[in-house]
Every structure is written in structure tokens, then in C-alpha cells.
Design a protein around this motif. Structure first.
Motif, PDB file in Angstrom:
ATOM      1  N   VAL A 189      73.849  29.599  26.767  1.00 22.30           N
ATOM      2  CA  VAL A 189      72.979  29.267  27.212  1.00 22.30           C
ATOM      3  C   VAL A 189      72.897  30.115  28.429  1.00 22.30           C
ATOM      4  N   PRO A 190      73.507  29.747  29.225  1.00 22.68           N
ATOM      5  CA  PRO A 190      73.052  30.621  30.839  1.00 22.68           C
ATOM      6  C   PRO A 190      73.219  32.393  30.118  1.00 22.68           C
ATOM      7  N   THR A 191      73.683  32.832  29.279  1.00 22.73           N
ATOM      8  CA  THR A 191      73.691  33.816  29.155  1.00 22.73           C
ATOM      9  C   THR A 191      72.218  34.618  28.248  1.00 22.73           C
ATOM     10  N   ILE A 192      71.608  33.903  27.529  1.00 24.17           N
ATOM     11  CA  ILE A 192      70.231  33.508  27.127  1.00 24.17           C
ATOM     12  C   ILE A 192      69.101  33.671  28.539  1.00 24.17           C
ATOM     13  N   TYR A 193      69.605  32.397  29.467  1.00 22.43           N
ATOM     14  CA  TYR A 193      68.555  32.153  30.206  1.00 22.43           C
ATOM     15  C   TYR A 193      68.260  33.923  31.671  1.00 22.43           C
ATOM     16  N   LEU A 194      69.324  34.017  31.781  1.00 22.18           N
ATOM     17  CA  LEU A 194      70.105  35.427  32.281  1.00 22.18           C
ATOM     18  C   LEU A 194      69.724  36.364  31.876  1.00 22.18           C
ATOM     19  N   PHE A 195      69.411  36.776  30.985  1.00 20.16           N
ATOM     20  CA  PHE A 195      68.845  37.863  29.852  1.00 20.16           C
ATOM     21  C   PHE A 195      67.522  37.730  29.718  1.00 20.16           C
ATOM     22  N   ARG A 196      66.933  36.968  29.245  1.00 17.90           N
ATOM     23  CA  ARG A 196      65.525  36.769  30.008  1.00 17.90           C
ATOM     24  C   ARG A 196      65.590  37.084  31.174  1.00 17.90           C
ATOM     25  N   MET A 197      66.010  36.742  31.979  1.00 18.27           N
ATOM     26  CA  MET A 197      65.447  36.849  33.722  1.00 18.27           C
ATOM     27  C   MET A 197      65.747  38.659  33.626  1.00 18.27           C
ATOM     28  N   GLN A 198      65.843  38.714  33.784  1.00 16.86           N
ATOM     29  CA  GLN A 198      66.128  39.982  33.699  1.00 16.86           C
ATOM     30  C   GLN A 198      65.297  41.261  32.898  1.00 16.86           C
ATOM     31  N   LEU A 199      65.216  40.886  31.361  1.00 20.87           N
ATOM     32  CA  LEU A 199      64.189  41.668  30.804  1.00 20.87           C
ATOM     33  C   LEU A 199      62.858  41.312  31.736  1.00 20.87           C
ATOM     34  N   THR A 200      62.024  40.258  32.280  1.00 16.97           N
ATOM     35  CA  THR A 200      61.532  40.117  32.670  1.00 16.97           C
ATOM     36  C   THR A 200      61.091  40.626  33.678  1.00 16.97           C
ATOM     37  N   LEU A 201      62.428  40.714  34.813  1.00 21.86           N
ATOM     38  CA  LEU A 201      62.463  41.390  36.228  1.00 21.86           C
ATOM     39  C   LEU A 201      61.921  42.639  36.143  1.00 21.86           C
ATOM     40  N   SER A 202      62.599  42.946  34.882  1.00 22.26           N
ATOM     41  CA  SER A 202      62.880  44.950  34.714  1.00 22.26           C
ATOM     42  C   SER A 202      61.749  45.347  34.405  1.00 22.26           C
ATOM     43  N   GLN A 203      60.704  44.641  34.307  1.00 20.62           N
ATOM     44  CA  GLN A 203      59.721  44.856  33.717  1.00 20.62           C
ATOM     45  C   GLN A 203      58.575  44.884  34.667  1.00 20.62           C
ATOM     46  N   THR A 204      58.886  44.105  35.679  1.00 20.02           N
ATOM     47  CA  THR A 204      57.968  44.518  36.990  1.00 20.02           C
ATOM     48  C   THR A 204      58.906  45.771  37.362  1.00 20.02           C
ATOM     49  N   GLU A 205      59.947  45.644  37.240  1.00 17.51           N
ATOM     50  CA  GLU A 205      60.826  46.520  37.727  1.00 17.51           C
ATOM     51  C   GLU A 205      60.759  48.145  38.010  1.00 17.51           C
ATOM     52  N   MET A 206      60.174  48.670  36.686  1.00 16.62           N
ATOM     53  CA  MET A 206      59.928  49.721  35.977  1.00 16.62           C
ATOM     54  C   MET A 206      58.791  50.142  36.316  1.00 16.62           C
ATOM     55  N   GLU A 207      57.051  49.042  37.040  1.00 13.78           N
ATOM     56  CA  GLU A 207      56.636  50.382  37.320  1.00 13.78           C
ATOM     57  C   GLU A 207      56.508  51.024  39.010  1.00 13.78           C
ATOM     58  N   LYS A 208      57.156  50.442  39.524  1.00 19.55           N
ATOM     59  CA  LYS A 208      57.406  50.949  40.955  1.00 19.55           C
ATOM     60  C   LYS A 208      57.470  52.301  41.184  1.00 19.55           C
ATOM     61  N   ASP A 209      57.377  52.281  42.220  1.00 17.33           N
ATOM     62  CA  ASP A 209      57.688  53.861  42.946  1.00 17.33           C
ATOM     63  C   ASP A 209      58.577  54.711  42.923  1.00 17.33           C
ATOM     64  N   TYR A 210      59.973  53.993  43.264  1.00 16.50           N
ATOM     65  CA  TYR A 210      61.122  54.485  43.301  1.00 16.50           C
ATOM     66  C   TYR A 210      61.818  55.270  41.772  1.00 16.50           C
ATOM     67  N   ILE A 211      61.448  54.491  40.831  1.00 14.16           N
ATOM     68  CA  ILE A 211      61.476  54.637  39.184  1.00 14.16           C
ATOM     69  C   ILE A 211      60.861  56.384  38.950  1.00 14.16           C
ATOM     70  N   THR A 212      60.024  56.494  39.068  1.00 11.42           N
ATOM     71  CA  THR A 212      58.797  57.642  38.975  1.00 11.42           C
ATOM     72  C   THR A 212      58.992  58.645  39.768  1.00 11.42           C
TER      73      THR A 212
END
Lengths: 308, 306
Positions: A189-212
Motif C-alpha cells: 500500500v505505501p508503494t502504491i501511494y508513493l508511486f502515485r505521488m511521484q507520478l503526479t509530482l513529476s507531471q508538474t515538474e516536467m513542465e518547468k524551465d530547467y527540464i526544457t
């Protein structure tokens, strides 16, 4: 240094709150039934505090039911008598505390590593797969933890019945404690929780300038994810660590019954003096607190080193 | 077209229909009589309970011959009702507490003291608090009546969740009152009561619904964790065929789902369908609530953009 003092203050307050929680039963009931009384609550808090100062005076009640046979049986009749022994808490309890803490911390680290690994893999997949992964993890997160426990126990026994291969010990017997299966079920259960958190966080992170910027410099996709994305989402993830610990601990409570483990919960829930309960709760929660603070400190240090 | 139908309304319709059916069916239909055995004349074979699912018993029966379909239907209303009462009690009290003592909850010392709820799970707290009242055995009967049992259980279950929830509400209200228009209103001389009613509450309101949806599924999980340790909401009936406590059977008074799961846990390795049926019903309930909360959350996010 200032942070350290703040952590110490939080630790102190945590212990106080655990003492306050452990003394609540005396607020609700006395010998004759339900009877709310604040003064009795205050007395019992004080008593817990004074006893906790000398840990060697703490005692553990051991409950047993013994069969009594009548000396001259007219007809064969026997009855069970409940007996309570009192033994000193301290050398006795260490093994049990270490077992429970070991289960908790190993499954914590397993869940952490698994979630990061899955997050990394999911980032490498194409976008449509990522969306499906997010949906699946949302669905799985909604399932109750008991569902996983039952499924795993049934699956292990089913495989054993069909092929005669016992992958792991599904129940604790008196001979061998089960360790492997509880760790797996605890960490799901914690793995699933953390995995989902990771996915949603990286969605917003991917759009940031430093990645571009990194991409425009010609860095590879997997390198960007590993070097930049994961490290930056880690800090955000560390906010969710206390909740993850709570998830783990609350699952531990039912797992202990369902896997018949010889852990600390069954001692906590049997009849014990309030100060012993407070001590046991502290023995479990303070290491968890320390681990969370340690992980946060580690992540922070890593970032400071990288920035310099 | 299908996209326009909000998952939230689907969930609401499903929940109310379950509730309706579970209130109506036990009133119209008597509980199916317990059959001790079934003799099939054509095959000359004898069958004893638990019967597997068939046209007579849609979900089969348990080891005592109790019809599972009837039990599930009868228990649905209690499960939903208890969870709703606990959720509403918690939301109401922590809403008032969170707004009135907002400053207090944001204090470093007080939030440090509330850490106990962050590290010790609620199920453990409830079990510890209720332990002097409920861990009686077969020989010593419960000294509380049915209503007393129910009331004290609900009170403790509500109380265990108030502090962390009030902290969340206080934090949300505080972050809402950081907005520029609140500062403006403050400079114009409006009182804190006015600010709360005019500027904070309209934004807090939808968030409270999302919060109570989450709370509802948390309460259901909590009820299951308590039931595993034989603390059934609405009381427990202990029967035993033997003298030793090890052989006690714990059964629910109200057929409430989490109680059924715990009651049939022994069947897991013998007749898995008996325990899996309440587990699946319970899982579907939690899924339904979670999907509703998710869709509420999404529509809230959309509102925030406009």
C-alpha cells in the motif's frame, strides 16, 4: 544547530502527547463502568510520568489461562482460570520491539525504493502508458489493505496446494516466525501511494524551465529523469513520509492479527498498566520519528551539496 | 454525452439505492430459514452448509446456514449509516473547532502535541481507549446495554479523529486568509468574524466536501481495522462451545459488513467465498466513495482555474 533544537522540541512534544494518549482510558472509565473524570485523568498522567522516569520499575502483565482439575473428580470436570503474572518489562521486551520495528523499517525502505524505481520506469515509458499507470495506481490505492492481505495469503496457500512449493510462511507458528510475507504485504500500500505521488509530482515538474533547458542542451531523456527529476521530486515526496509511516503502522496492527505475528500490538492491546503502554508506544514511534527526520536531513544535504 | 454524466452523481445514486434496498428488503422479506442440511434425491447425496452460491442463496450461506445475501443487504445500511454519523460528527466538530481555535492549531507547540495523532494510528488509539470496556470474555458479560455500547463507541470514534482534522481545516482556512482580498478587507476594517463568513467560508465550503469524502473512506478503513480485533460497532455477541477463550466465536449484532468480514475470517482457508463476499462488497463501497471524492476534487480544480 537551530534545526536540531527544533527537532528535539518536537520529539519532546511527541513523547508528551503519547503519554497523554496512553492515559485516556482512565478518563473514560473507572472500576464500576463509564465515569468521566478529568481529575482522575490528571492523576494517571502524573503517575505515568513519575513511573517513566525510572524505566526499570516498569512491569509487564502476562496473561495465561490454566486448566484446573478437581482433586477427586466425581465426574470429569475442569475449568480454566485466568491468571496474571507481573514481570519486569525490560530485558523481556527488546526482541519483540526489534521484530516489530524491523518489519516496519524494512518494509518502509522497500516501499521507498520500489516506488522510486517504478516512478523512474514509468517516466521512461511513453505518455499514454504513464496515464494508464496513474489510473491503475489510483484504483489500487482505493482498495482496502485487507484485500491485499487476503489475496496474498490465498495465493500462497493455493500455490502450495497445487505445486507443493511453499514460497513463504503465511502464518507464524511457534517454530518459525514469518517475516517475508508480512514485509511484502506491508509495503504494497505505501508503494502504491508513493508511486502515485511521484507520478503526479513529476507531471508538474516536467513542465518547468530547467527540464526544457537540460533537454535543449542535448541531455538524454533517462539522464534528465535520473539526475534532475527524481532528485527534485524527492524533496516534495519527503513531505508525505509521516503519512506513509502512519499507513505502515496502522497496517501493522491488522497484519499482526492476520499473520499471527508475535509483535508488540498484542501486548499493547492486552491488559497492561498505562505507563507500560506509553513506554511501548514510545519505543515504536520514536525510531519512526528519527527515521523520518534522518531521511529528510539526508535529502536536504544532498541538495545542498549539489547546489554548491 | 457519457463524459457529461458526473461520476459524483453516479456514486450518489448508487449509494442511495443501496441504502434504500437495504432498508426495504429486510422489512418486506423475512430472513430465509436456516437449513441444517440438503438431501438431493436424484443424486442421493447430502449437502451441509456452507452452501455455495446458487439460485436459492444468491451469495451462498455461511457455516451456520445463514443466508449471505440477506446478511449483506441487511448490513449495508448499518455500515453506511455508522460511517456517515462518525464522518459528520467529526466534520462538524472539527470545522467549528478549527475555525474558532485557528491560531492555537497553527502554534508550534500545539501542533507538536498533536503529533501523537500523526504517529499513532487512530485504530490503535480507539482500541486502547475502549480496551477497559470491551475486552471482556465469555464468562464476564458486558456491563453496558446496547445503546450505551453504541453511544460510547461512536463518541470515541468521533473524538479520535477530531484533532488531526481540525488541524487540517485550520491550516486550509489560514492559507485562504493569506489572499490579497482578505488583507484588503482587513485594512478596510472588517472584523475577523466578517472575514471568515464573507471571504473564507465560500472557498472553504467545497474543500470541506472533498475532505469529508476522504474522511468517509478513512472511517470505513478504521471500522475494518477495529473489527479485526472484534470491536464491532453496535456490539459483539460472544458464543463458545468450549471452556478456553481461544475457541470463542465473535459475531456482530447488526450484520454490519466489517463485522461480517472479521466474523468469517476463519473461513479464509476453508471456504474462501464466504469471507470474500463481504470483502468484495466492502471494497466496492470504498471504491464508490473514492471515485466520488476524486470527481469532486477534479471539478474543484476546474473551478479554481476560472
Amino acid at each position: 544547530m537551530r534545526n536540531f533544537i527544533l527537532d528535539l522540541q518536537q520529539l519532546f512534544l511527541l513523547s508528551i502527547s503519547i503519554i497523554l494518549i496512553a492515559a485516556v482510558p482512565s478518563f473514560i472509565a473507572d472500576q464500576n463502568g463509564i465515569n468521566f473524570s478529568i481529575s482522575r485523568y490528571g492523576e494517571s498522567v502524573l503517575e505515568v510520568l513519575t513511573t517513566l522516569i525510572r524505566p526499570d520499575s516498569l512491569t509487564l502483565y502476562i496473561h495465561s489461562q490454566n486448566m484446573i482439575l478437581e482433586p477427586m473428580p466425581v465426574n470429569i470436570s475442569y475449568e480454566f482460570v485466568n491468571e496474571i503474572y507481573e514481570i519486569p518489562l525490560f530485558p523481556e521486551i527488546w526482541n519483540i520491539v526489534i521484530y516489530t520495528l524491523g518489519l516496519l523499517l524494512i518494509s518502509f525502505s522497500a516501499a521507498f525504493v520500489m516506488a522510486l524505481f517504478l516512478g523512474w520506469v514509468a517516466e521512461l515509458l511513453p505518455a499514454s502508458f504513464k496515464k494508464t499507470a496513474l489510473h491503475i495506481s489510483e484504483l489500487l490505492e482505493a482498495l482496502p489493505d485487507l484485500f491485499f492481505v487476503f489475496c496474498i495469503q490465498l495465493a500462497v496457500v493455493w500455490i502450495y496446494k497445487k505445486t507443493g512449493f511453499l514460497a513463504a510462511n503465511p502464518f507464524t507458528s511457534s517454530r518459525e516466525p514469518s517475516f517475508f510475507l508480512p514485509v511484502i504485504t506491508l509495503s504494497i500500500v505505501p508503494t502504491i501511494y508513493l508511486f502515485r505521488m511521484q507520478l503526479t509530482l513529476s507531471q508538474t515538474e516536467m513542465e518547468k524551465d530547467y527540464i526544457t533547458f537540460a533537454r535543449s542542451k542535448g541531455l538524454g531523456h533517462s539522464q534528465i529523469i535520473f539526475h534532475h527529476l527524481l532528485k527534485n521530486t524527492l524533496r516534495e515526496l519527503s513531505i508525505h513520509l509521516p503519512f506513509m509511516m502512519l499507513l505502515l503502522f496502522s497496517q501493522m496492527i491488522i497484519l499482526e492479527y492476520l499473520f499471527n505475528l508475535n509483535g508488540i500490538i498484542q501486548i499493547l492491546l492486552s491488559e497492561q498498566p498505562a505507563e507500560t503502554r506509553a513506554m511501548l508506544l514510545m519505543l515504536i514511534t520514536i525510531p519512526l520519528f528519527a527515521v523520518i527526520k534522518g531521511v529528510k536531513l539526508f535529502i536536504k544535504k544532498e541538495r545542498v551539496l549539489n547546489a554548491a | 454525452m457519457l463524459r457529461k454524466i458526473n461520476a459524483f452523481y453516479v456514486g450518489i445514486v448508487m449509494l442511495t439505492s443501496i441504502l434504500f434496498i437495504s432498508i426495504v428488503i429486510p422489512n418486506l422479506m423475512p430472513e430465509p430459514a436456516i437449513e441444517q442440511f440438503r438431501y438431493h434425491f436424484d443424486q442421493k447425496s447430502l449437502e451441509i452448509p456452507p452452501f455455495s452460491p446458487s439460485s436459492d442463496n444468491w451469495f451462498g450461506t455461511d457455516r451456520n446456514g445463514k443466508d449471505l445475501f440477506y446478511a449483506i443487504m441487511d448490513g449495508a445500511k448499518y455500515t453506511i449509516f455508522f460511517a456517515l454519523v462518525i464522518t459528520f460528527g467529526r466534520m462538524l466538530l472539527s470545522f467549528i473547532g478549527g475555525l474558532v481555535f485557528k491560531r492555537l492549531f497553527l502554534n508550534n507547540w500545539v501542533s507538536g502535541l498533536l503529533q501523537g495523532f500523526q504517529f499513532v494510528p487512530q485504530s490503535l488509539i480507539v482500541l486502547l481507549v475502549l480496551s477497559p470496556l470491551y475486552f471482556y470474555e465469555l464468562r464476564t458479560d458486558s456491563f453496558l446495554s446496547y445503546t450505551e455500547t453504541l453511544v460510547i463507541q461512536l463518541v470515541v470514534l468521533i473524538a479520535a479523529g477530531i484533532f488531526p482534522l481540525a488541524k487540517i481545516i485550520a491550516e486550509t482556512a489560514d492559507s485562504l486568509s493569506q489572499n490579497d482580498y482578505v488583507t484588503c478587507a482587513k485594512h478596510m476594517g472588517s472584523s475577523s468574524l466578517q472575514i471568515t463568513i464573507r471571504h473564507v467560508l465560500p472557498h472553504l465550503w467545497p474543500r470541506l466536501f472533498v475532505l469529508s469524502g476522504r474522511q468517509f473512506s478513512q472511517v470505513l478503513t478504521l471500522m475494518l481495522h477495529l473489527a479485526i480485533y472484534h470491536l464491532f460497532i453496535g456490539g459483539v455477541k460472544i458464543t463458545s462451545g468450549q471452556v478456553h477463550d481461544q475457541f470463542n466465536n465473535y459475531s456482530t449484532v447488526s450484520n454490519e459488513w466489517t463485522g461480517l468480514i472479521s466474523m468469517y475470517h476463519r473461513e479464509l482457508m476453508l471456504e474462501p467465498f464466504v469471507v470474500m463476499i463481504p470483502v468484495v462488497a466492502y471494497t466496492l463501497l470504498i471504491l464508490c466513495v473514492n471515485i466520488m471524492t476524486k470527481s469532486l476534487e477534479k471539478s474543484l480544480d476546474k473551478q479554481a482555474i476560472y
